[in-house]
Design an enzyme around this catalytic site. Structure first.
Site, PDB file in Angstrom:
ATOM      1  N   CYS A 112       0.812  -1.219   0.000  1.00 48.97           N
ATOM      2  CA  CYS A 112       0.000   0.000   0.000  1.00 48.97           C
ATOM      3  C   CYS A 112       0.845   1.269   0.000  1.00 48.97           C
ATOM      4  O   CYS A 112       0.337   2.356  -0.275  1.00 48.97           O
ATOM      5  CB  CYS A 112      -0.946   0.021   1.191  1.00 48.97           C
ATOM      6  SG  CYS A 112      -1.960  -1.447   1.306  1.00 48.97           S
ATOM      7  N   HIS A 236      -3.502   7.115   2.942  1.00 50.95           N
ATOM      8  CA  HIS A 236      -3.896   5.838   2.341  1.00 50.95           C
ATOM      9  C   HIS A 236      -5.268   5.453   2.899  1.00 50.95           C
ATOM     10  O   HIS A 236      -5.504   5.511   4.105  1.00 50.95           O
ATOM     11  CB  HIS A 236      -2.847   4.778   2.672  1.00 50.95           C
ATOM     12  CG  HIS A 236      -3.280   3.395   2.354  1.00 50.95           C
ATOM     13  ND1 HIS A 236      -3.902   3.059   1.166  1.00 50.95           N
ATOM     14  CD2 HIS A 236      -3.198   2.237   3.072  1.00 50.95           C
ATOM     15  CE1 HIS A 236      -4.172   1.768   1.176  1.00 50.95           C
ATOM     16  NE2 HIS A 236      -3.760   1.244   2.318  1.00 50.95           N
ATOM     17  N   ASN A 266     -10.308  -0.326   0.221  1.00 52.73           N
ATOM     18  CA  ASN A 266      -8.848  -0.191   0.243  1.00 52.73           C
ATOM     19  C   ASN A 266      -8.301  -0.746  -1.072  1.00 52.73           C
ATOM     20  O   ASN A 266      -8.341  -1.946  -1.305  1.00 52.73           O
ATOM     21  CB  ASN A 266      -8.299  -0.966   1.447  1.00 52.73           C
ATOM     22  CG  ASN A 266      -6.788  -0.926   1.555  1.00 52.73           C
ATOM     23  OD1 ASN A 266      -6.102  -0.503   0.620  1.00 52.73           O
ATOM     24  ND2 ASN A 266      -6.266  -1.366   2.676  1.00 52.73           N
TER      25      ASN A 266
HETATM   26  O1  UT7 Z   1      -3.675  -1.305   3.626  1.00 53.53           O
HETATM   27  C1  UT7 Z   1      -3.218  -1.971   4.754  1.00 53.53           C
HETATM   28  C2  UT7 Z   1      -4.024  -3.193   4.928  1.00 53.53           C
HETATM   29  N1  UT7 Z   1      -4.773  -3.410   6.073  1.00 53.53           N
HETATM   30  C3  UT7 Z   1      -5.363  -2.540   6.921  1.00 53.53           C
HETATM   31  O2  UT7 Z   1      -5.211  -1.379   6.875  1.00 53.53           O
HETATM   32  C4  UT7 Z   1      -6.208  -3.130   7.995  1.00 53.53           C
HETATM   33  C5  UT7 Z   1      -5.958  -2.540   9.346  1.00 53.53           C
HETATM   34  N2  UT7 Z   1      -6.887  -3.064  10.301  1.00 53.53           N
HETATM   35  C6  UT7 Z   1      -8.192  -2.745  10.350  1.00 53.53           C
HETATM   36  O3  UT7 Z   1      -8.659  -1.976   9.541  1.00 53.53           O
HETATM   37  C7  UT7 Z   1      -9.022  -3.326  11.465  1.00 53.53           C
HETATM   38  O4  UT7 Z   1      -8.193  -4.092  12.291  1.00 53.53           O
HETATM   39  C8  UT7 Z   1     -10.222  -4.200  10.972  1.00 53.53           C
HETATM   40  C9  UT7 Z   1     -11.264  -3.300  10.342  1.00 53.53           C
HETATM   41  C10 UT7 Z   1      -9.735  -5.231  10.000  1.00 53.53           C
HETATM   42  C11 UT7 Z   1     -10.873  -4.849  12.200  1.00 53.53           C
HETATM   43  O5  UT7 Z   1     -11.146  -3.896  13.197  1.00 53.53           O
HETATM   44  P1  UT7 Z   1     -10.670  -4.149  14.713  1.00 53.53           P
HETATM   45  O6  UT7 Z   1     -11.075  -2.971  15.482  1.00 53.53           O
HETATM   46  O7  UT7 Z   1      -9.219  -4.457  14.687  1.00 53.53           O
HETATM   47  O8  UT7 Z   1     -11.546  -5.380  15.149  1.00 53.53           O
HETATM   48  P2  UT7 Z   1     -11.109  -6.867  15.477  1.00 53.53           P
HETATM   49  O9  UT7 Z   1     -10.285  -7.469  14.401  1.00 53.53           O
HETATM   50  O10 UT7 Z   1     -10.574  -6.893  16.858  1.00 53.53           O
HETATM   51  O11 UT7 Z   1     -12.520  -7.588  15.439  1.00 53.53           O
HETATM   52  C12 UT7 Z   1     -13.610  -7.206  16.283  1.00 53.53           C
HETATM   53  C13 UT7 Z   1     -14.714  -8.248  16.139  1.00 53.53           C
HETATM   54  C14 UT7 Z   1     -14.209  -9.689  16.246  1.00 53.53           C
HETATM   55  O12 UT7 Z   1     -15.185 -10.434  16.949  1.00 53.53           O
HETATM   56  P3  UT7 Z   1     -15.003 -10.796  18.511  1.00 53.53           P
HETATM   57  O13 UT7 Z   1     -13.705 -11.550  18.558  1.00 53.53           O
HETATM   58  O14 UT7 Z   1     -14.930  -9.464  19.191  1.00 53.53           O
HETATM   59  O15 UT7 Z   1     -16.225 -11.584  18.802  1.00 53.53           O
HETATM   60  C15 UT7 Z   1     -14.145 -10.146  14.813  1.00 53.53           C
HETATM   61  O16 UT7 Z   1     -14.301 -11.543  14.684  1.00 53.53           O
HETATM   62  O17 UT7 Z   1     -15.305  -8.147  14.843  1.00 53.53           O
HETATM   63  C16 UT7 Z   1     -15.325  -9.429  14.202  1.00 53.53           C
HETATM   64  N3  UT7 Z   1     -15.230  -9.278  12.772  1.00 53.53           N
HETATM   65  C17 UT7 Z   1     -16.281  -9.067  11.968  1.00 53.53           C
HETATM   66  N4  UT7 Z   1     -17.598  -8.989  12.234  1.00 53.53           N
HETATM   67  C18 UT7 Z   1     -18.427  -8.756  11.208  1.00 53.53           C
HETATM   68  C19 UT7 Z   1     -14.108  -9.261  11.998  1.00 53.53           C
HETATM   69  N5  UT7 Z   1     -14.437  -9.062  10.714  1.00 53.53           N
HETATM   70  C20 UT7 Z   1     -15.786  -8.939  10.668  1.00 53.53           C
HETATM   71  C21 UT7 Z   1     -16.707  -8.709   9.635  1.00 53.53           C
HETATM   72  N6  UT7 Z   1     -18.008  -8.625   9.941  1.00 53.53           N
HETATM   73  N7  UT7 Z   1     -16.318  -8.546   8.361  1.00 53.53           N
END
Ligand code: UT7
Length: 311
Positions: A112, A236, A266
């Site tokens: 990215c 980004h 993204n």
């Molecule tokens: O360009 C660079 C590439 N990547 C990025 O920039 C990604 C950077 N990271 C992020 O944007 C965030 O970490 C995410 C948006 C991917 C996730 O947000 P988060 O605040 O880190 O949440 P998390 O991963 O801790 O997940 C929270 C909850 C989890 O459930 P539990 O364990 O709390 O029950 C996940 O299983 O949300 C759940 N979850 C979802 N729920 C519904 C994860 N993905 C999804 C989904 N729909 N698509």
């Protein structure tokens, strides 16, 4: 004389994939995706359109916008992690299709942060007098490395391309400062193993919040400016919460930050030039504005630019 961006282009595939479409396939919801990422829909390229096809469309627009001919380009740099194939490169394909018969060509892989790496490389060649014009394209067909059954990643990414021609600009304008960096110890958090992209979202999130803010401040200071001098921020487009954190570090009001993530998701190396293109078209970036561009990604890698806009 500084190098600057003298022409820009973008291409977004016409097929739209909304959060509601994803609800049908995955255990997710429109509400979760909007709140946690800021994404509402993304574009997906169909089978007839590969990475080089998108790159070509964006490149043609950027070359026209710069008012130059393809033969005048000395170097083509394509930043991508999703090339048509390992070789020949996307930049080679592009060189031929554009008829850029005097151009050298290479792909670079910095995920990215790729467009930042490309522009900063181009700047060196232009300011040294080696080339008058360098074409830089950020392009991704992430849909081909997305596991559509993994809700952790499938909701985040989209396809698209953005391009810029780098050339000399008038005194006082152009690229004022830059920063590039990498930390390979974080490679495990975001990688492609086998066919698909895999990610530890939490870890990437923490890194991104810290690094984007720091790099934005660093390039501002390297340009001899303070946050008060910055008119506009193009981060980004990875996650609205990460973007907001970097905006707050620069103490900018909401309307002074580029936001296209809701439309495209993204798009990795394409996200910054796509945003820049839309912002210019909407009059959000004007001549003599001081703008900060900042990206981060797998590697881990990062890069930032402070630019005084205009030719
Ligand atoms: O360009 C660079 C590439 N990547 C990025 O920039 C990604 C950077 N990271 C992020 O944007 C965030 O970490 C995410 C948006 C991917 C996730 O947000 P988060 O605040 O880190 O949440 P998390 O991963 O801790 O997940 C929270 C909850 C989890 O459930 P539990 O364990 O709390 O029950 C996940 O299983 O949300 C759940 N979850 C979802 N729920 C519904 C994860 N993905 C999804 C989904 N729909 N698509």
């Amino acid at each position: 004389m500084n190098a600057g961006l003298i022409g820009v282009g973008k291409f977004a595939p016409s097929q739209v994939l909304t959060n509601t479409d994803l609800e049908q396939r995955l255990d997710t919801s429109d509400e979760w995706i909007r709140t946690m990422t800021g994404i509402e829909e993304r574009r997906i390229a169909d089978d007839s359109m590969d990475t080089s096809d998108m790159a070509y469309e964006a490149a043609v627009t950027a070359i026209e916008d710069a008012g130059i001919k393809p033969e005048e380009i000395g170097l083509i740099i394509v930043a991508t992690v999703t090339p048509d194939q390992p070789f020949p490169t996307v930049s080679n394909i592009l060189q031929n299709r554009l008829g850029a018969k005097n151009a050298a060509s290479m792909d670079i892989s910095a995920a990215c942060a790729g467009f930042m790496y490309g522009v900063i490389t181009a700047k060196q060649f232009v300011e040294s007098g080696s080339y008058d014009y360098v074409l830089v394209v950020g392009v991704e067909k992430l849909s081909k490395i997305t596991n559509w059954e993994d809700r952790n990643t499938a909701v985040l990414f989209g396809d698209g391309a953005g391009a810029a021609v780098i050339g000399k600009v008038s005194e006082g304008r152009g690229i004022l400062s830059f920063e590039l960096g990498s930390d390979g110890s974080g490679g495990k958090h975001l990688s492609q193993e086998g066919r698909y992209l895999q990610m530890n979202g939490r870890e990437v999130f923490k890194f991104a919040v810290r690094q984007m803010g720091e790099s934005a401040i660093n390039v501002t200071e390297k340009a001899g400016l303070t946050t008060e001098d910055v008119d506009y921020l193009i981060p980004h487009q990875a996650n609205i919460r990460i973007m907001e954190a970097s905006r707050e570090r620069l103490k900018l009001p909401k309307e002074k930050m580029s936001k296209t993530i809701h439309k495209y998701g993204n798009t990795s190396s394409a996200s910054i030039p796509i945003s820049l293109f839309d912002d210019l078209a909407e009059g959000k970036v004007k001549d003599d504005d001081v703008i900060v561009l900042v990206g981060f990604g797998a590697g881990l890698t990062w890069g930032a630019l402070c630019i005084k806009w205009g030719r």
